[in-house]
Structure formats: structure tokens, C-alpha cells
Scaffold this active site. Structure first.
Site, PDB file in Angstrom:
ATOM      1  N   SER A   1       4.447  54.686 -12.783  1.00  9.35           N
ATOM      2  CA  SER A   1       5.685  54.039 -12.465  1.00  9.35           C
ATOM      3  C   SER A   1       6.932  54.187 -13.282  1.00  9.35           C
ATOM      4  O   SER A   1       7.983  54.309 -12.454  1.00  9.35           O
ATOM      5  CB  SER A   1       5.637  52.512 -12.190  1.00  9.35           C
TER       6      SER A   1
ATOM      7  N   ASP B   1      13.232  44.963 -14.272  1.00  3.70           N
ATOM      8  CA  ASP B   1      12.207  44.002 -13.756  1.00  3.70           C
ATOM      9  C   ASP B   1      11.207  43.599 -15.148  1.00  3.70           C
ATOM     10  O   ASP B   1      11.832  43.849 -16.261  1.00  3.70           O
ATOM     11  CB  ASP B   1      11.329  44.498 -12.661  1.00  3.70           C
TER      12      ASP B   1
ATOM     13  N   HIS C   1      10.179  47.699 -16.252  1.00  2.00           N
ATOM     14  CA  HIS C   1      10.693  48.778 -16.242  1.00  2.00           C
ATOM     15  C   HIS C   1      12.406  48.680 -16.877  1.00  2.00           C
ATOM     16  O   HIS C   1      12.904  47.602 -16.320  1.00  2.00           O
ATOM     17  CB  HIS C   1      10.754  49.206 -14.667  1.00  2.00           C
TER      18      HIS C   1
END
Length: 359
Positions: A34, A322, A325
Site C-alpha cells: 500500500s 491514517d 500511511h
């Protein structure tokens, strides 16, 4: 002599105009999790490991969620910008015959990264690294069908292969054993590096020669880890695992450089960038390095950055977007440091030197 803090400040706040230049390499091929995904997971069934909804993308052009795990652009976008591209190449699963035209000439590149994946195929439930490399093999075959073998090998040898992975593997290992002894850690590192080495060798066999590797950040200090500590401190075991894995990757890359003819690499340290920001937030322009900007509960990290979550207005002052990240601003600083920085941020050469190497 300028202090270390002053040098870091100058490094992190320098602005590069390279995104407006002509591409410095034919293409960029991106693999990982991610931290590098720009929308592949949008095309997968289910709702896990996705970021294709608000408030993700709130600072992306037109406030559009793209599948990037960020409020805007991610680190791969900024690295691509330094190489003369507008942003990361497109996600593999988004490609159509119309959008593939330049890509099949060996230009621009493709992003194969998938949120939730890891170096180990047992990590996550999304597109494994092994499958990402198989996707690249398909693209390579289609490029070779348009170009002759010599031209295909030439274009790929000048392109950059970016890999940003490992964090999910460490999280998975920690969930199974949150107090591993030294023997268990070494067994894990050996398995991880054995697989990582195989992935790099597979890409090398397909024509890759220039590798830009991003190490694992101090994941014990991200908000979703801190909420596990009664006082909100960093989780030491996770940070120890990150350091151990990063050290092992460094040795592995050095050994491959010695054995694979023509292979060159730069190991970019997101770990150094994030660690320095956490150690001295003010010097890097941050006010909040523990809580997530978007989420809910303790440190805004108990629940995720969902459409009904709250989010901060002063996103430039937050390190984390978040629970895991970084914000777009933090990714921009990391991208600059890894591309242009000293040995502290990228070794044995930085990404700029890797791009400009014509040996």
C-alpha cells in the site's frame, strides 16, 4: 559548519522542479504494498485493503480518491516526479488497449503494487509479489512482441524497478508472536530475505538492471501500533523487527550486486526519514507525529479513515494520514530525501545517481 538539524531541514524542504522535465529513464516499474499502490486494489473483489473512497484523495486533484492510501499523492508519485514523469505509472489492472499503447513500447511503465501484499506470498490476501512479477512478465512479452529482443533488453536495462514492501510481513509476524526470541527473529529474517532475493532475481532474469528499493519505516511508531501501548508509545518489538529486516536487506542487495552482472541499486531509507521527523518534529515542520489525521478513537487510529471519519484541517502539520500511511506532505519529503539525499537516506548511491548511471 551547519548543524545536522539545519542540513536535514534544508534537505527536506528543498523543492525540485524535475516533475516538469522530460523523463530521465524510459519507464518505471513499481512493485510492493500500500505504500506504492496507486489503484490496483480498486479492481479486486471485496472491501479489504482499499482506499477508493473519501476521505482518501482529499488533496489529490479534484479531491478524487484513486486507491492511493494517502490524502493525495504517495511517495512513488514524488519519486516518479523527480525522474521527469507527472506521477506514478498507471495501475496494471486499469490498463486497456487504448491506455497501453506507449507502455507496450517500453515507455512510462506500470505500477503492479497492491495494498496488503508482502514479500512473502503468505502475507495478505491481495496481489502477491509473485503474481505482480508474473504480471510484469506479461507486459514484457507484449513489449518484446513490438520491439526486437535487443531493443527490449536495452529499454528495460535503462528503466527503474521500484520495490516498496516488507511492512506487512513484519506486522503479520508480530501478530503471530509479539514477543519473539532471537532465534525466531533470525528464522523469520532468513525466510523473508530468501523470498526477497528470489523476487529480485526473477526481475533480473526478465531484464531489470536498476533497482530502487525502499526499506521499512519504524512501523512500531505509526498510530495503529501506538494504540496497542497503554501510554501511546512506540511498540519496540515492531521497530526492532524493522531494523533487523532492513539490515538483512542491505546485506542481500550488496551480495546480489556482486553476483548479478550489470545489476545496480539504491536502498532508500524511509526508516531514516520517518525516524528523524519523529525525533525532531519541529525541525521538519510538524506539530503532530503520533496521531493519524483521519480516523477515530485513540490517536485517531482505532477505527479507519472511512467516509464517516473525522479528519484534520491542518494536514501539512501531520506526519500520518491514517493509522499506517504518511500524509502527502510527508511522502514528498521522503521522496526528495531518497532521490537527492546523502548516504543517510539512500545507499550506496541515491536514486538520482541510480537514474543517471549509464554504465
Amino acid at each position: 559548519m551547519a548543524s545536522v538539524a539545519a542540513l536535514l531541514l534544508a534537505l527536506l524542504f528543498s523543492i525540485s522542479a524535475s516533475g516538469n522535465a522530460q523523463p530521465k529513464v524510459p519507464a518505471i516499474y513499481v512493485f510492493g504494498d500500500s505504500t506504492a499502490d496507486v489503484g490496483n486494489n480498486n479492481y479486486l473483489p471485496g472491501n479489504d485493503a482499499k482506499a477508493n473512497f473519501p476521505h482518501y484523495g482529499i488533496d489529490f486533484p479534484h479531491s478524487r480518491p484513486t486507491g492511493r492510501f494517502s490524502n493525495g499523492f504517495n511517495g512513488i508519485d514524488f519519486l516518479a516526479g523527480h525522474m521527469g514523469f507527472r506521477r506514478s505509472p498507471p495501475p496494471y489492472l486499469s490498463l486497456t488497449n487504448k491506455t497501453s499503447h506507449g507502455i507496450l513500447k517500453g515507455l512510462r511503465g506500470v505500477n503492479f503494487a497492491s495494498g496488503g501484499s508482502g514479500i512473502l506470498d503468505s502475507t495478505g490476501t491481495t496481489i502477491t509479489m509473485t503474481k505482480q512479477i508474473k504480471y510484469f512478465a506479461t507486459i514484457r512479452s507484449r513489449i518484446a512482441a513490438r520491439l526486437n529482443a535487443e531493443r527490449t533488453n536495452d529499454v528495460l536495462s535503462k528503466s527503474i524497478f521500484l520495490i516498496s514492501a516488507g511492512g506487512n510481513d513484519l506486522f503479520a509476524f508480530f501478530r503471530q508472536n509479539n514477543a519473539p526470541n532471537n532465534t525466531q527473529k533470525e528464522q523469520f529474517y532468513n525466510t523473508l530475505i530468501y523470498n526477497y532475493k528470489n523476487h529480485i532475481e526473477a526481475l533480473y532474469d526478465l531484464g531489470a538492471r536498476k533497482f530502487g528499493i525502499i526499506d521499512v519505516a519504524p512501523i512500531g511508531c505509526c498510530p495503529s501500533s501506538r494504540v496497542l501501548h497503554p501510554l501511546g508509545d512506540c511498540i519496540a518489538v515492531l521497530n526492532e523487527l524493522a531494523v533487523g529486516a532492513n539490515d538483512a536487506v542491505k546485506v542481500m542487495l550488496s551480495n546480489l550486486h556482486s553476483t548479478l552482472k550489470g545489476m545496480n541499486y539504491s536502498l532508500g531509507s524511509s526508516h531514516a526519514v520517518v525516524s528523524n521527523i519523529i525525533a525532531d518534529p519541529g525541525a521538519a515542520g510538524y506539530k503532530e507525529v503520533q496521531s493519524a489525521c483521519c480516523g477515530g478513537g485513540k490517536l485517531n487510529a482505532v477505527s479507519g479513515c472511512m467516509p464517516n471519519a473525522t479528519y484534520c484541517d491542518d494536514r501539512k502539520e501531520y506526519l500520518f494520514w491514517d493509522g499506517v500511511h504518511p500524509t502527502q506532505g510527508a511522502s514528498k519529503k521522503a521522496g526528495f530525501a531518497i532521490y537527492n539525499g546523502s548516504l543517510q537516506y539512500a545507499s550506496p548511491i541515491n536514486f538520482k545517481q541510480l537514474v543517471e548511471d549509464h554504465s
